[in-house]
Design a protein around this motif. Structure first.
Motif, PDB file in Angstrom:
ATOM      1  N   ALA A 251      -1.762 -16.834   7.223  1.00  0.00           N
ATOM      2  CA  ALA A 251      -2.171 -16.912   5.827  1.00  0.00           C
ATOM      3  C   ALA A 251      -2.856 -15.602   5.441  1.00  0.00           C
ATOM      4  CB  ALA A 251      -3.128 -18.082   5.643  1.00  0.00           C
ATOM      5  N   GLU A 252      -3.271 -15.502   4.191  1.00  0.00           N
ATOM      6  CA  GLU A 252      -3.913 -14.272   3.701  1.00  0.00           C
ATOM      7  C   GLU A 252      -5.060 -13.823   4.622  1.00  0.00           C
ATOM      8  OE1 GLU A 252      -3.115 -12.160   1.336  1.00  0.00           O
ATOM      9  OE2 GLU A 252      -4.966 -10.997   1.568  1.00  0.00           O
ATOM     10  N   ASP A 253      -5.826 -14.796   5.104  1.00  0.00           N
ATOM     11  CA  ASP A 253      -6.969 -14.484   5.983  1.00  0.00           C
ATOM     12  C   ASP A 253      -6.567 -13.803   7.286  1.00  0.00           C
ATOM     13  OD1 ASP A 253      -8.745 -15.507   4.288  1.00  0.00           O
ATOM     14  OD2 ASP A 253      -9.169 -17.353   5.423  1.00  0.00           O
ATOM     15  N   ASN A 254      -5.324 -13.981   7.684  1.00  0.00           N
ATOM     16  CA  ASN A 254      -4.910 -13.495   9.010  1.00  0.00           C
ATOM     17  C   ASN A 254      -4.187 -12.157   8.954  1.00  0.00           C
ATOM     18  OD1 ASN A 254      -4.047 -16.794   8.991  1.00  0.00           O
ATOM     19  ND2 ASN A 254      -5.611 -16.111  10.438  1.00  0.00           N
ATOM     20  N   VAL A 255      -4.022 -11.588   7.756  1.00  0.00           N
ATOM     21  CA  VAL A 255      -3.220 -10.366   7.692  1.00  0.00           C
ATOM     22  C   VAL A 255      -4.064  -9.156   7.282  1.00  0.00           C
ATOM     23  CG1 VAL A 255      -1.127 -11.659   7.159  1.00  0.00           C
ATOM     24  CG2 VAL A 255      -2.503 -10.744   5.282  1.00  0.00           C
ATOM     25  N   ARG A 256      -3.519  -7.972   7.515  1.00  0.00           N
ATOM     26  CA  ARG A 256      -4.157  -6.708   7.106  1.00  0.00           C
ATOM     27  C   ARG A 256      -3.254  -6.041   6.068  1.00  0.00           C
ATOM     28  NH1 ARG A 256      -7.757  -5.170  11.286  1.00  0.00           N
ATOM     29  NH2 ARG A 256      -8.514  -7.152  12.080  1.00  0.00           N
ATOM     30  N   HIS A 257      -3.859  -5.308   5.138  1.00  0.00           N
ATOM     31  CA  HIS A 257      -3.067  -4.625   4.101  1.00  0.00           C
ATOM     32  C   HIS A 257      -3.259  -3.114   4.182  1.00  0.00           C
ATOM     33  CE1 HIS A 257      -1.965  -8.356   2.144  1.00  0.00           C
ATOM     34  NE2 HIS A 257      -3.228  -8.759   2.247  1.00  0.00           N
ATOM     35  N   MET A 258      -2.264  -2.401   3.636  1.00  0.00           N
ATOM     36  CA  MET A 258      -2.390  -0.941   3.512  1.00  0.00           C
ATOM     37  C   MET A 258      -3.115  -0.635   2.210  1.00  0.00           C
ATOM     38  SD  MET A 258       1.382   0.374   4.608  1.00  0.00           S
ATOM     39  CE  MET A 258       0.956   2.114   4.592  1.00  0.00           C
ATOM     40  N   ASP A 261      -2.618   3.617  -2.313  1.00  0.00           N
ATOM     41  CA  ASP A 261      -2.041   4.966  -2.359  1.00  0.00           C
ATOM     42  C   ASP A 261      -1.150   5.245  -1.144  1.00  0.00           C
ATOM     43  OD1 ASP A 261      -4.300   4.842  -0.786  1.00  0.00           O
ATOM     44  OD2 ASP A 261      -4.894   6.924  -1.163  1.00  0.00           O
ATOM     45  N   GLU A 262      -1.562   4.760   0.017  1.00  0.00           N
ATOM     46  CA  GLU A 262      -0.746   4.944   1.230  1.00  0.00           C
ATOM     47  C   GLU A 262       0.564   4.184   1.083  1.00  0.00           C
ATOM     48  OE1 GLU A 262      -1.402   6.875   3.753  1.00  0.00           O
ATOM     49  OE2 GLU A 262      -3.477   7.386   3.256  1.00  0.00           O
ATOM     50  N   LEU A 263       0.476   2.995   0.516  1.00  0.00           N
ATOM     51  CA  LEU A 263       1.656   2.146   0.364  1.00  0.00           C
ATOM     52  C   LEU A 263       2.646   2.786  -0.605  1.00  0.00           C
ATOM     53  CD1 LEU A 263       3.131  -0.473   0.989  1.00  0.00           C
ATOM     54  CD2 LEU A 263       1.820  -1.596  -0.820  1.00  0.00           C
ATOM     55  N   GLN A 264       2.098   3.295  -1.728  1.00  0.00           N
ATOM     56  CA  GLN A 264       2.984   3.918  -2.724  1.00  0.00           C
ATOM     57  C   GLN A 264       3.721   5.110  -2.123  1.00  0.00           C
ATOM     58  OE1 GLN A 264       0.492   4.579  -6.102  1.00  0.00           O
ATOM     59  NE2 GLN A 264       0.666   2.434  -6.745  1.00  0.00           N
ATOM     60  N   GLN A 265       2.973   5.911  -1.362  1.00  0.00           N
ATOM     61  CA  GLN A 265       3.569   7.084  -0.711  1.00  0.00           C
ATOM     62  C   GLN A 265       4.699   6.647   0.223  1.00  0.00           C
ATOM     63  OE1 GLN A 265       0.603   9.390   1.326  1.00  0.00           O
ATOM     64  NE2 GLN A 265       2.066  10.972   1.924  1.00  0.00           N
ATOM     65  N   LEU A 266       4.423   5.589   0.951  1.00  0.00           N
ATOM     66  CA  LEU A 266       5.402   5.075   1.920  1.00  0.00           C
ATOM     67  C   LEU A 266       6.638   4.527   1.206  1.00  0.00           C
ATOM     68  CD1 LEU A 266       5.834   4.487   4.996  1.00  0.00           C
ATOM     69  CD2 LEU A 266       4.987   2.191   4.532  1.00  0.00           C
ATOM     70  N   MET A 267       6.429   3.790   0.120  1.00  0.00           N
ATOM     71  CA  MET A 267       7.552   3.191  -0.599  1.00  0.00           C
ATOM     72  C   MET A 267       8.448   4.286  -1.186  1.00  0.00           C
ATOM     73  SD  MET A 267       7.323   0.084  -0.054  1.00  0.00           S
ATOM     74  CE  MET A 267       8.543  -0.597  -1.155  1.00  0.00           C
ATOM     75  N   ALA A 268       7.784   5.327  -1.710  1.00  0.00           N
ATOM     76  CA  ALA A 268       8.564   6.420  -2.290  1.00  0.00           C
ATOM     77  C   ALA A 268       9.425   7.071  -1.217  1.00  0.00           C
ATOM     78  CB  ALA A 268       7.608   7.444  -2.907  1.00  0.00           C
ATOM     79  N   TRP A 269       8.854   7.235  -0.053  1.00  0.00           N
ATOM     80  CA  TRP A 269       9.578   7.839   1.077  1.00  0.00           C
ATOM     81  C   TRP A 269      10.773   6.968   1.475  1.00  0.00           C
ATOM     82  CZ3 TRP A 269       9.974   6.266   6.329  1.00  0.00           C
ATOM     83  CH2 TRP A 269      10.417   7.241   7.218  1.00  0.00           C
ATOM     84  N   VAL A 270      10.553   5.635   1.513  1.00  0.00           N
ATOM     85  CA  VAL A 270      11.638   4.710   1.870  1.00  0.00           C
ATOM     86  C   VAL A 270      12.716   4.762   0.787  1.00  0.00           C
ATOM     87  CG1 VAL A 270      12.239   2.258   2.196  1.00  0.00           C
ATOM     88  CG2 VAL A 270      10.171   3.187   3.249  1.00  0.00           C
ATOM     89  N   ASP A 271      12.275   4.752  -0.499  1.00  0.00           N
ATOM     90  CA  ASP A 271      13.233   4.745  -1.608  1.00  0.00           C
ATOM     91  C   ASP A 271      14.090   6.004  -1.621  1.00  0.00           C
ATOM     92  OD1 ASP A 271      12.336   2.317  -2.307  1.00  0.00           O
ATOM     93  OD2 ASP A 271      11.069   2.982  -3.979  1.00  0.00           O
ATOM     94  N   ASN A 272      13.541   7.095  -1.128  1.00  0.00           N
ATOM     95  CA  ASN A 272      14.315   8.347  -1.071  1.00  0.00           C
ATOM     96  C   ASN A 272      15.301   8.385   0.079  1.00  0.00           C
ATOM     97  OD1 ASN A 272      13.329   9.593  -3.293  1.00  0.00           O
ATOM     98  ND2 ASN A 272      11.590  10.541  -2.222  1.00  0.00           N
TER      99      ASN A 272
END
Ligand code: KIV
Length: 282
Positions: A251-258, A261-272
């Protein structure tokens, strides 16, 4: 304070009960010591209780050493008694070699079954603390029948206990004998007796830790089930399976998030297309 053999003898002399329990692993060793258990037995009962063996004859020196090392890591004060397993004390020299292996891996003393005079004498001559074991002998008798109910056998057990004491054992385990016989042997013994299924009058008691926790699937008259860990564990594991299948866990309590800004950078890299392994994205 280290609970050595002198301390255990002093408990007998002061008519205080010695508390022993089998132990096969590090976390349980921590708990047993914290609970004030005097002695932890790394017994060959590890075979049927932990390793899934049919009986005690399958237990090897390597098995005992493996579990002994784990128990040792969790213990500072309690006395650790390790079993010499089946076939490991056929001759006095073999017994000494194997006892030294157990001592080198953290045992304070060793236990062996029956009246093996030459072996016991040799071990004690070489400064090994030896605990005897009479009554039911699991390494040779797999049928769990009460021993010493009849005069002749009871007499033999009393004589056996006397011989072992004379040889210099520091303690005697009495397994599955009538309470009256347990009392007679105890009253006539200068060394502490520890009973398992041998009545109320031995100097101490030992049980299989799995039996008191209720991990054992059957009910034994000699033991008391203080908890029902079998049901508790099965319920817990089943609930975990259900929650994974139903996507309730994690559940939400058990996970970690990025961070965003790091996530956006990563998504842009994946999208490219850089995340595409087929193009060898870099
Ligand atoms: O194997 C063992 O753990 C034992 C005790 C229960 C006496 O011998």
């Amino acid at each position: 304070m280290k609970k050595n053999s002198e301390y255990l003898l002093s408990k007998k002399q002061a008519q205080q009960k010695i508390v022993a329990l089998t132990c096969y692993d590090y976390p349980t060793a921590l708990l047993e010591e914290q609970a004030g258990v005097d002695m932890l037995f790394v017994g060959d009962s590890v075979g049927t209780n932990i390793l899934g063996y049919q009986d005690e004859t399958e237990v090897t020196m390597d098995d005992i050493v493996h579990h002994l090392k784990a128990v040792r890591r969790g213990v500072r004060q309690s006395y650790i008694l390790a079993d010499l397993p089946y076939g490991s004390y056929e001759t006095p020299q073999q017994a000494l070699d194997n006892a030294r292996i157990l001592l080198s891996h953290g045992a304070d003393g060793i236990k062996l079954e029956g009246v093996r005079e030459e072996v016991v004498k040799y071990l004690i001559e070489h400064n090994v603390e030896v605990c005897g074991h009479l009554g039911l002998l699991p390494q040779t008798q797999q049928k769990k029948a009460v021993q010493g109910k009849k005069f002749e056998q009871a007499k033999e057990l009393i004589l056996g206990a006397a011989i072992l004491e004379k040889l210099g054992i520091f303690m005697l385990v009495l397994e599955l004998i009538p309470e009256e016989l347990g009392q007679i042997i105890t009253d006539n013994s200068g060394v502490p007796t520890i009973g398992i299924g041998s009545g109320r009058f031995t100097d101490g008691q030992v049980l299989i830790v799995n039996d008191i926790l209720g991990i054992t699937p059957y009910k034994l008259r000699l033991a008391k089930k203080y908890q029902d860990y079998q049901t508790l564990s099965l319920d817990t594991i089943t609930k975990y399976r259900e929650e994974v299948e139903q996507k309730v866990f994690p559940a939400e309590d058990n996970v970690r998030h990025m961070a965003q800004d790091e996530l956006q950078q990563l998504m842009a890299w994946v999208d490219n297309g850089h995340g595409d392994t087929e193009t060898g994205g870099q």
